[in-house]
Design a protein around this motif. Structure first.
Motif, short mmCIF file in Angstrom:
data_model
loop_
_atom_site.label_atom_id
_atom_site.label_comp_id
_atom_site.label_asym_id
_atom_site.label_seq_id
_atom_site.Cartn_x
_atom_site.Cartn_y
_atom_site.Cartn_z
N GLY A 129 18.14 -20.25 16.89
CA GLY A 129 17.46 -19.09 17.11
C GLY A 129 15.98 -19.16 17.05
N TRP A 130 15.37 -20.24 16.68
CA TRP A 130 13.90 -20.10 16.16
C TRP A 130 13.13 -20.13 17.59
CZ3 TRP A 130 11.38 -20.97 11.47
CH2 TRP A 130 12.25 -21.12 10.36
N LEU A 131 11.90 -19.67 17.58
CA LEU A 131 10.90 -19.75 18.62
C LEU A 131 10.09 -21.04 18.06
CD1 LEU A 131 9.17 -18.98 21.11
CD2 LEU A 131 8.18 -17.37 19.46
N LEU A 132 9.82 -22.07 18.87
CA LEU A 132 9.08 -23.02 18.56
C LEU A 132 7.68 -23.41 19.42
CD1 LEU A 132 8.54 -25.83 17.26
CD2 LEU A 132 9.98 -26.96 19.19
N LEU A 133 6.70 -23.55 18.53
CA LEU A 133 5.28 -23.36 18.98
C LEU A 133 4.85 -24.90 18.68
CD1 LEU A 133 3.75 -19.87 18.04
CD2 LEU A 133 4.96 -20.52 20.37
N ARG A 134 4.41 -25.65 19.84
CA ARG A 134 3.88 -26.97 19.46
C ARG A 134 2.27 -26.91 20.10
NH1 ARG A 134 7.74 -30.95 22.53
NH2 ARG A 134 6.36 -32.23 21.51
N PHE A 135 1.58 -27.60 19.25
CA PHE A 135 0.13 -27.96 19.48
C PHE A 135 -0.41 -29.09 19.40
CE2 PHE A 135 0.75 -23.50 17.97
CZ PHE A 135 0.51 -22.59 19.18
N THR A 136 -1.13 -29.46 20.21
CA THR A 136 -1.67 -30.75 20.19
C THR A 136 -2.99 -30.90 19.32
OG1 THR A 136 -3.20 -30.64 22.07
CG2 THR A 136 -0.99 -31.49 22.36
N THR A 137 -3.64 -32.02 18.88
CA THR A 137 -4.97 -32.04 18.33
C THR A 137 -5.86 -31.02 19.11
OG1 THR A 137 -4.38 -34.33 17.52
CG2 THR A 137 -6.65 -33.62 17.40
N SER A 138 -5.98 -31.13 20.07
CA SER A 138 -7.10 -30.52 21.06
C SER A 138 -6.78 -28.83 21.13
CB SER A 138 -7.01 -30.83 22.56
OG SER A 138 -7.21 -32.15 22.69
N HIS A 139 -5.27 -28.34 20.94
CA HIS A 139 -5.26 -27.18 20.97
C HIS A 139 -5.72 -26.71 19.39
CE1 HIS A 139 -1.61 -27.85 23.79
NE2 HIS A 139 -2.52 -26.85 24.26
N VAL A 140 -5.56 -27.24 18.45
CA VAL A 140 -6.14 -26.89 17.21
C VAL A 140 -7.68 -26.91 17.06
CG1 VAL A 140 -6.17 -27.46 14.64
CG2 VAL A 140 -3.83 -27.69 15.88
N THR A 141 -8.31 -28.08 17.41
CA THR A 141 -9.60 -28.38 17.43
C THR A 141 -10.44 -27.49 18.27
OG1 THR A 141 -9.73 -30.18 18.92
CG2 THR A 141 -9.57 -30.62 16.59
N GLU A 142 -9.98 -26.89 19.44
CA GLU A 142 -10.55 -26.23 20.43
C GLU A 142 -10.35 -24.57 20.25
OE1 GLU A 142 -9.57 -27.81 24.26
OE2 GLU A 142 -10.47 -29.76 23.76
N GLY A 143 -9.43 -24.39 19.07
CA GLY A 143 -9.19 -22.94 18.89
C GLY A 143 -8.02 -22.30 19.56
N THR A 144 -7.38 -22.96 20.64
CA THR A 144 -6.54 -22.15 21.52
C THR A 144 -5.06 -22.11 20.86
OG1 THR A 144 -5.93 -24.37 22.72
CG2 THR A 144 -7.60 -23.09 23.58
N ALA A 145 -4.97 -22.53 19.83
CA ALA A 145 -3.61 -22.46 19.21
C ALA A 145 -3.41 -21.02 18.51
CB ALA A 145 -3.31 -23.52 18.16
N VAL A 146 -4.59 -20.58 18.04
CA VAL A 146 -4.45 -19.25 17.14
C VAL A 146 -4.18 -18.19 18.15
CG1 VAL A 146 -5.72 -17.64 15.78
CG2 VAL A 146 -6.18 -20.05 15.50
N PRO A 147 -4.60 -18.02 19.30
CA PRO A 147 -4.23 -16.83 20.24
C PRO A 147 -2.55 -16.82 20.38
CG PRO A 147 -6.40 -17.65 21.01
CD PRO A 147 -5.82 -18.55 20.07
N VAL A 148 -2.18 -17.92 20.42
CA VAL A 148 -0.83 -18.03 21.01
C VAL A 148 0.11 -17.97 19.80
CG1 VAL A 148 0.91 -19.73 21.62
CG2 VAL A 148 -1.20 -19.96 22.62
#
Length: 160
Positions: A129-148
């Motif tokens: 029942g978990w929601l999984l969010l996966r991020f690449t290096t680019s998502h983290v370094t470009e700041g697109t992971a935080v809004p998700v």
């Protein structure tokens, strides 16, 4: 000679302990038998991933996103040692965050065995029942992971 006896002899030869059982000794034995350059590469990859997780946490703090739990052992109840990088286990549904470094280089996640092991872990998260969010290096370094992450938590981004 039995397989257990063989593993025991190899573990002892590498200077490792079997006091915690053979299932814990086998990964250590594998590491012991690796070339020093392979051990160094593995340690560098882990350090890079840890760095990415810390970078993500820094960005989350900057936007006042609630602090997640690091290295959450989500599958302990079923006897697995799986952990997720970051987790919100009390959220409904619980949220797991994985930082998938090394997507452009040869890494454990890109081998057939490593990829399959990750799929087993991710499928178990879904079944639990978990929601999984996966991020690449680019998502983290470009700041697109935080809004998700903020959207998944249902919180607004607020800069500090």
């Amino acid at each position: 000679m039995t397989a257990v006896a063989t593993v025991t002899r190899m573990v002892v030869a590498c200077g490792l302990s079997t006091s915690r059982g053979h299932s814990r000794a086998i990964p250590l034995l594998t590491r012991c038998m690796m070339k020093p350059s392979e051990v160094l590469k593995r340690e560098q990859a882990k350090a890079k991933r840890d760095e990415l997780v810390e970078r993500l946490l820094f960005d989350m703090r900057a936007y006042k996103i609630p602090e997640p739990v690091k290295e959450w052992p989500f599958a302990a109840k079923i006897g697995r040692r799986w952990k997720v990088d970051l987790a919100y286990p009390s959220h409904a549904p619980p949220i797991a965050i994985e930082v998938e470094g090394g997507q452009w280089v040869k890494s454990r996640h890109r081998t057939g065995t490593g990829f399959a092991a990750d799929m087993d872990k991710y499928n178990r998260l879904a079944l639990m029942g978990w929601l999984l969010l996966r991020f690449t290096t680019s998502h983290v370094t470009e700041g697109t992971a935080v809004p998700v992450i903020a959207e998944a938590l249902g919180v607004a981004l607020k800069e500090a």
